[in-house]
Design an enzyme around this catalytic site. Structure first.
Site, PDB file in Angstrom:
ATOM      1  N   THR A 132       0.822  -1.215   0.000  1.00 30.09           N
ATOM      2  CA  THR A 132       0.000   0.000   0.000  1.00 30.09           C
ATOM      3  C   THR A 132       0.852   1.259   0.000  1.00 30.09           C
ATOM      4  OG1 THR A 132      -1.783   1.188   1.118  1.00 30.09           O
ATOM      5  CG2 THR A 132      -0.284  -0.009   2.535  1.00 30.09           C
ATOM      6  N   ARG A 133       0.254   2.338  -0.596  1.00 27.14           N
ATOM      7  CA  ARG A 133       0.894   3.658  -0.545  1.00 27.14           C
ATOM      8  C   ARG A 133      -0.099   4.688  -0.016  1.00 27.14           C
ATOM      9  NH1 ARG A 133      -1.428   4.921  -5.812  1.00 27.14           N
ATOM     10  NH2 ARG A 133      -1.396   7.108  -5.244  1.00 27.14           N
ATOM     11  N   HIS A 147      -8.095   2.521   5.771  1.00 26.16           N
ATOM     12  CA  HIS A 147      -9.358   2.798   6.447  1.00 26.16           C
ATOM     13  C   HIS A 147     -10.053   1.457   6.724  1.00 26.16           C
ATOM     14  CE1 HIS A 147      -8.549   6.958   5.711  1.00 26.16           C
ATOM     15  NE2 HIS A 147      -8.400   6.706   4.421  1.00 26.16           N
ATOM     16  N   HIS A 162     -10.092  -1.279   4.005  1.00 22.81           N
ATOM     17  CA  HIS A 162      -8.815  -1.982   3.800  1.00 22.81           C
ATOM     18  C   HIS A 162      -8.593  -3.020   4.885  1.00 22.81           C
ATOM     19  CE1 HIS A 162      -8.174   2.102   2.075  1.00 22.81           C
ATOM     20  NE2 HIS A 162      -7.799   1.374   1.054  1.00 22.81           N
ATOM     21  N   ARG A 216      -7.743  -3.936  -7.856  1.00 23.76           N
ATOM     22  CA  ARG A 216      -8.142  -3.246  -9.077  1.00 23.76           C
ATOM     23  C   ARG A 216      -7.149  -2.110  -9.295  1.00 23.76           C
ATOM     24  NH1 ARG A 216     -11.145   0.760 -10.851  1.00 23.76           N
ATOM     25  NH2 ARG A 216     -12.689   0.324 -12.484  1.00 23.76           N
TER      26      ARG A 216
END
Ligand code: PPS
Length: 570
Positions: free
Chosen positions: A194-195, A199, A202, A288
């Protein structure tokens, strides 16, 4: 594939004694000062994150990677890891020569034997690797406008890893993570790249992914270089630490990855998967539009939304990691829970809630509510701290106009009115004051005026960044320089350009300092409006007329403008 081989993987470092010796010998070598991106690449080369690479790619490997994602020996490798340098530096080298690779402070991190040197066809690289020769893609922009013209390749000998002073305990090499997994007995580990801040959606999807794969979870955020405009990694790591507490104890861990992302979508996803395999993970979540670069210059997506998943799925066996696809989670109000969007059978009868990234930024900017179903209060608190509403952010008021137009007088009146409000520190960077303190050696040529305005812009941007109010009042006659300063400051807060539109005739009539008389007599050269140009601002936030208007009223107009922009409370 599911039972990982957690034996150590090869690193490029030499022993401590050899490193000390190499370090002193390297003092005589020609040196290349690594760019921030090259430092990230070198760290992962040396610690085995980019295994099986043994150095920066040579030409044959580069051609293979660019054309068909494979090194010359056929090994899958999707991303060109190249050492770009200037033509001048490259010309001075002999093939077979060792060079020292230094960080930005000059510390030697590694040596490299230069076996290859070539001038790449960057347009071809852009087309093949990133899918289009379009500068709207951050990595293509970097390739054309930041990277050097020549590539050097060759094996690297690691002396020491780059030093990090932040979050040291949260950074792990592939072998450190492998040792950790061995120690805690984690045999199946699903990695989440992740970058962005995490929340509730996730947290739900990663937890589900781990459950589905019957694996433990590794949150593996990138803290090297991400997409320009992303939330800085300091803020993100504090957010991740808060979210970590929300998983059942001992199921989940977090480690920071000093990767320089390229935002290359499908190829990047394959690269990410290889890197996670190297870090001892057995599963990898791909979502996605994984590592998507945003829109191209025609306003379209660079890659299809599922291209990344397709490419990783095709190569997962060969990489030795299993792909877990990322479900698009949405909140179903009636059931008060997150569910995968494509598994909701009764969509017509329920209320589906979602907050996009753009909407979240708007709510932060305007200080609006961020609902509890969307995120965790600790995460929201960190983001609110980092992105206060406009009325609490720093900003710059930039007056421009002829000498004697009234800039300084209005700026002084504005300053005291803002100080009276008292919620943010205020600094006045008046033309005369700056010339005395910052720019005393400068004259009034175009070059010197530009330098003067750039300095003011730099100081104002620092003040803005740190939450203060900067009021600038130079002549600033050139539109291009004003635009450059605007761009620099807008990275941190608002830039409010005020054109003090007193005519040159009126300024000359007032001639408060007697300078116009001297300019007319030719005793002062290059005098703005008399013998030097002034570009009238085309779209300032506000234009104030000063003829027959009280100073107090002018300052009040500025205050009203600031209020209408949400910068000060009404
Ligand atoms: S610039 O162009 O923005 O760098 O100029 P600035 O630093 O604002 O100028 C500050 C004051 O210098 C006086 N001065 C001149 N102005 C224009 N042209 C020439 N050649 C010149 N020589 C000296 C002038 O009084 C400016 O003060 P202000 O506050 O604008 O009246």
């Amino acid at each position: 594939m599911q039972i990982p081989n957690l034996a150590p993987i090869p690193e490029l470092f030499v022993s401590y004694e050899s490193a000390q010796k190499l370090k002193s010998e390297a003092a005589d070598l020609k040196s290349h000062d690594l760019s921030p991106r090259q430092i990230c690449d070198l760290e992962l080369l040396m610690n085995g994150g980019f295994n099986p690479l043994k150095g920066f790619l040579g030409q044959e490997d580069y051609d293979g990677v660019v054309d068909n994602m494979r090194l010359a020996d056929g090994t899958l490798w999707p991303m060109p890891i190249t050492l770009d340098v200037s033509e001048d530096f490259a010309e001075g080298l002999t093939l077979g020569e060792d060079i020292a690779l230094r960080d930005q402070e000059g510390v030697i991190l590694a040596t490299m034997t230069v076996t290859d040197r070539w001038t790449p066809d960057k347009s071809r690289e852009a087309e093949q690797v990133f899918g289009a020769d379009d500068d709207a893609h951050p990595a293509v922009n970097y390739l054309h406008n930041t990277a050097g013209k020549v590539y050097l390749g060759g094996p690297v000998v690691g002396i020491q890893p780059p030093v990090h002073y932040d979050f040291r305990a949260r950074r792990d090499t592939p072998n450190e993570l492998r040792a950790f997994f061995r120690k805690v007995g984690w045999r199946r580990v699903v990695a989440f790249q992740t970058r962005n801040p995490l929340h509730r959606a996730h947290q739900e999807l990663t937890f589900r992914a781990a459950k589905e794969a019957q694996a433990n979870l590794l949150i593996h955020p990138v803290v090297g270089m991400t997409k320009p405009g992303d939330v800085d990694h300091f803020t993100r790591v504090r957010c991740y630490e808060a979210v970590l507490d929300k998983y059942p104890a001992s199921t989940t861990s977090m480690s920071l990855l000093n990767l320089a992302m390229r935002m290359a979508g499908p190829r990047e996803a394959v690269w990410h998967a290889i890197i996670r395999r190297n870090h001892g993970c057995t599963h990898f979540i791909v979502g996605r539009d994984h590592a998507g670069p945003g829109k191209n210059s025609a306003g379209e997506d660079f890659y299809g939304p599922y291209d990344a998943q397709d490419l990783v799925r095709e190569h997962q066996q060969e990489i030795g990691i299993e792909m877990v696809d990322f479900k698009h989670m949405v909140y179903v109000q009636e059931r008060a829970q997150y569910e995968p969007n494509d598994e909701i059978a009764d969509k017509d009868n329920v209320t589906i809630l979602n907050i996009s990234g753009t909407e979240l930024r708007r709510r932060l900017r305007e200080g609006l509510e961020i609902p509890d179903w969307f995120s965790f209060s600790e995460v929201v608190e960190q983001l609110r701290n980092r992105y206060p509403p406009r009325s609490k952010q720093g900003f710059t008021v930039f007056f421009t106009g002829f000498s004697g137009s009234g800039k300084s007088t209005i700026a002084n009146a504005l300053m005291v009115k803002l100080m009276e409000m008292g919620d943010r520190p205020v600094t006045l960077l008046d033309g005369d004051i700056v010339r005395k303190n910052l720019s005393s050696e400068l004259g009034f040529s175009k070059e010197h005026r530009d330098l003067n305005i750039r300095r003011i812009g730099y100081v104002a941007s620092e003040i803005t960044k740190n939450g203060g109010i900067a009021i600038c009042a130079p002549i600033a006659p050139y539109a291009t320089t004003r635009r450059a300063v605007r761009e620099e400051i807008e990275a941190y807060g608002a830039f409010v350009e005020i054109h003090v539109a007193t005519t040159i005739e009126e300024c000359e009539r007032r001639d408060r300092k007697g300078l116009y008389k001297l300019a007319r007599e030719g005793k002062i050269k290059e005098f703005t409006g008399i013998s030097d140009p002034y570009d009238v601002p085309e779209n300032p936030e506000l234009r104030v007329e000063t003829e027959n208007v009280e100073v107090d009223n002018c300052a009040h107009q500025v205050l009203l403008k600031l209020e209408s922009m949400g910068l000060i409370a009404g």
